[in-house]
Motif scaffolding. Structure first.
Motif, PDB file in Angstrom:
ATOM      1  N   ALA A 173       0.751  -1.311  -0.018  1.00  0.00           N
ATOM      2  CA  ALA A 173       0.053   0.049   0.121  1.00  0.00           C
ATOM      3  C   ALA A 173       1.026   1.395   0.076  1.00  0.00           C
ATOM      4  O   ALA A 173       1.910   1.220   0.430  1.00  0.00           O
ATOM      5  N   ILE A 174       0.451   2.336  -0.793  1.00  0.00           N
ATOM      6  CA  ILE A 174       1.146   3.576  -0.734  1.00  0.00           C
ATOM      7  C   ILE A 174       0.142   4.595  -0.122  1.00  0.00           C
ATOM      8  O   ILE A 174      -1.081   4.903  -0.509  1.00  0.00           O
ATOM      9  N   LEU A 175       0.413   5.917   0.954  1.00  0.00           N
ATOM     10  CA  LEU A 175      -0.167   6.606   1.454  1.00  0.00           C
ATOM     11  C   LEU A 175       0.433   7.964   0.461  1.00  0.00           C
ATOM     12  O   LEU A 175       1.483   8.129   0.620  1.00  0.00           O
ATOM     13  N   PHE A 176      -0.806   8.622  -0.079  1.00  0.00           N
ATOM     14  CA  PHE A 176      -0.440   9.808  -0.790  1.00  0.00           C
ATOM     15  C   PHE A 176      -1.127  11.037  -0.111  1.00  0.00           C
ATOM     16  O   PHE A 176      -2.299  10.784   0.344  1.00  0.00           O
ATOM     17  N   PHE A 177      -0.462  12.254  -0.032  1.00  0.00           N
ATOM     18  CA  PHE A 177      -0.968  13.160   0.491  1.00  0.00           C
ATOM     19  C   PHE A 177      -1.262  14.572  -0.176  1.00  0.00           C
ATOM     20  O   PHE A 177      -1.645  15.543   0.337  1.00  0.00           O
ATOM     21  N   SER A 178      -0.979  14.566  -1.447  1.00  0.00           N
ATOM     22  CA  SER A 178      -1.288  15.678  -2.269  1.00  0.00           C
ATOM     23  C   SER A 178      -0.899  15.169  -3.647  1.00  0.00           C
ATOM     24  O   SER A 178      -0.272  14.014  -4.049  1.00  0.00           O
ATOM     25  N   PRO A 179      -1.701  15.658  -4.555  1.00  0.00           N
ATOM     26  CA  PRO A 179      -1.330  15.648  -6.049  1.00  0.00           C
ATOM     27  C   PRO A 179       0.141  15.636  -6.650  1.00  0.00           C
ATOM     28  O   PRO A 179       0.490  14.741  -7.238  1.00  0.00           O
TER      29      PRO A 179
ATOM     30  N   LYS B 170       6.249   2.972 -10.333  1.00  0.00           N
ATOM     31  CA  LYS B 170       5.011   2.448 -10.980  1.00  0.00           C
ATOM     32  C   LYS B 170       3.914   1.969 -10.048  1.00  0.00           C
ATOM     33  O   LYS B 170       4.421   1.763  -8.730  1.00  0.00           O
ATOM     34  N   ILE B 171       2.698   2.500 -10.283  1.00  0.00           N
ATOM     35  CA  ILE B 171       1.761   1.656  -9.392  1.00  0.00           C
ATOM     36  C   ILE B 171       1.201   0.513  -9.903  1.00  0.00           C
ATOM     37  O   ILE B 171       0.681   0.456 -11.263  1.00  0.00           O
ATOM     38  N   GLU B 172       1.386  -0.678  -9.288  1.00  0.00           N
ATOM     39  CA  GLU B 172       0.774  -1.943  -9.884  1.00  0.00           C
ATOM     40  C   GLU B 172      -0.587  -2.296  -9.330  1.00  0.00           C
ATOM     41  O   GLU B 172      -1.471  -2.058  -9.540  1.00  0.00           O
ATOM     42  N   ASN B 173      -0.344  -3.345  -8.307  1.00  0.00           N
ATOM     43  CA  ASN B 173      -1.180  -3.644  -7.422  1.00  0.00           C
ATOM     44  C   ASN B 173      -1.676  -3.194  -6.074  1.00  0.00           C
ATOM     45  O   ASN B 173      -2.578  -3.327  -5.448  1.00  0.00           O
ATOM     46  N   GLN B 174      -0.755  -2.108  -5.841  1.00  0.00           N
ATOM     47  CA  GLN B 174      -0.911  -1.581  -4.598  1.00  0.00           C
ATOM     48  C   GLN B 174      -2.400  -0.935  -4.298  1.00  0.00           C
ATOM     49  O   GLN B 174      -2.968  -0.466  -5.467  1.00  0.00           O
TER      50      GLN B 174
END
Length: 220
Positions: free
Chosen positions: A159-165, A176-180
């Motif tokens: 999993a990846i935590l994102f906090f802004s565009p 890259k984002i795969e199945n996360q």
């Protein structure tokens, strides 16, 4: 629960990281965005201050005119922005989680005010357009700069935590984002992932803690 590996796209405070570690997650973290405060000079005396982020507040707290600015009431985007303002002696009249929710309040309630709008270099157009449509007089001050910090992540994460565009774009520059599963602080951040993944969970509140809470609940 199998061992879940989390990547945070910003360095977490120790108590925030502890929440994930206590849930038996392994945690990687990196700052994909660098924030630099910019000094500014007030052109015209405002009767209302407008903030859209904690970064704007932090820059104003470094200003030589801080004590003078504290005499002027504020409106803002975000509960954490409001708390930071109030903790430092500002009076906050209105606060909404999203700029799109604050915009009609500004148009209807503060259309006679002279507003000082404190923004970053990547600010969105929602509030300036709203103020222009209502013929509101405002001065915009660039008070912080948001620059990407591209970093290659070699570890495999769930999993990846994102906090802004901008954090999304900076991450995607080298990765890259795969199945996360992507946990986003708000809808604007989630929109930056449009066309890249549908594995998105959006926080109920625009706080780091709520992003973490959503992540923990998802894997429980």
């Amino acid at each position: 629960m199998k061992n879940i590996s989390i990547l945070s796209t910003k360095k977490l405070k120790s108590n925030q990281k502890e929440l994930l570690l206590n849930a038996d997650f392994s945690v990687d973290e990196a700052d994909f965005i660098k924030i630099k405060s910019i000094s500014f000079q007030i052109k015209n005396k405002p009767d209302l201050l407008l903030f859209t982020s904690q970064n704007g507040v932090k820059s104003v707290l470094e200003s030589e005119t801080l004590n003078e600015l504290k005499q002027t009431p504020a409106i803002c985007v975000g509960s954490k922005t409001k708390k930071l303002l109030e903790d430092n002696g500002f009076t906050v009249l209105e606060s909404e989680e999203y700029a799109s929710d604050l915009a009609p309040i500004i148009q209807n309630k503060f259309n006679k005010n002279h507003i000082a709008f404190f923004a970053g270099n990547l600010r969105r157009n929602v509030l300036p357009i709203a103020m222009q449509k209502a013929n509101i007089i405002y001065d915009e001050y660039l008070v912080y700069e948001n620059t990407p910090n591209h970093e290659k992540i070699n570890s495999v994460v769930n999993a990846i935590l994102f906090f802004s565009p901008s954090g999304v774009y900076s991450y995607l520059n080298q990765n890259k984002i795969e199945n996360q599963i992507c946990f986003c602080i708000g809808t604007t951040t989630a929109e930056a992932l449009s066309g890249i993944t549908t594995n998105i969970v959006i926080a109920n509140q625009q706080t780091v803690e709520n992003v973490i809470e959503q992540c923990i609940n998802y894997y429980k």
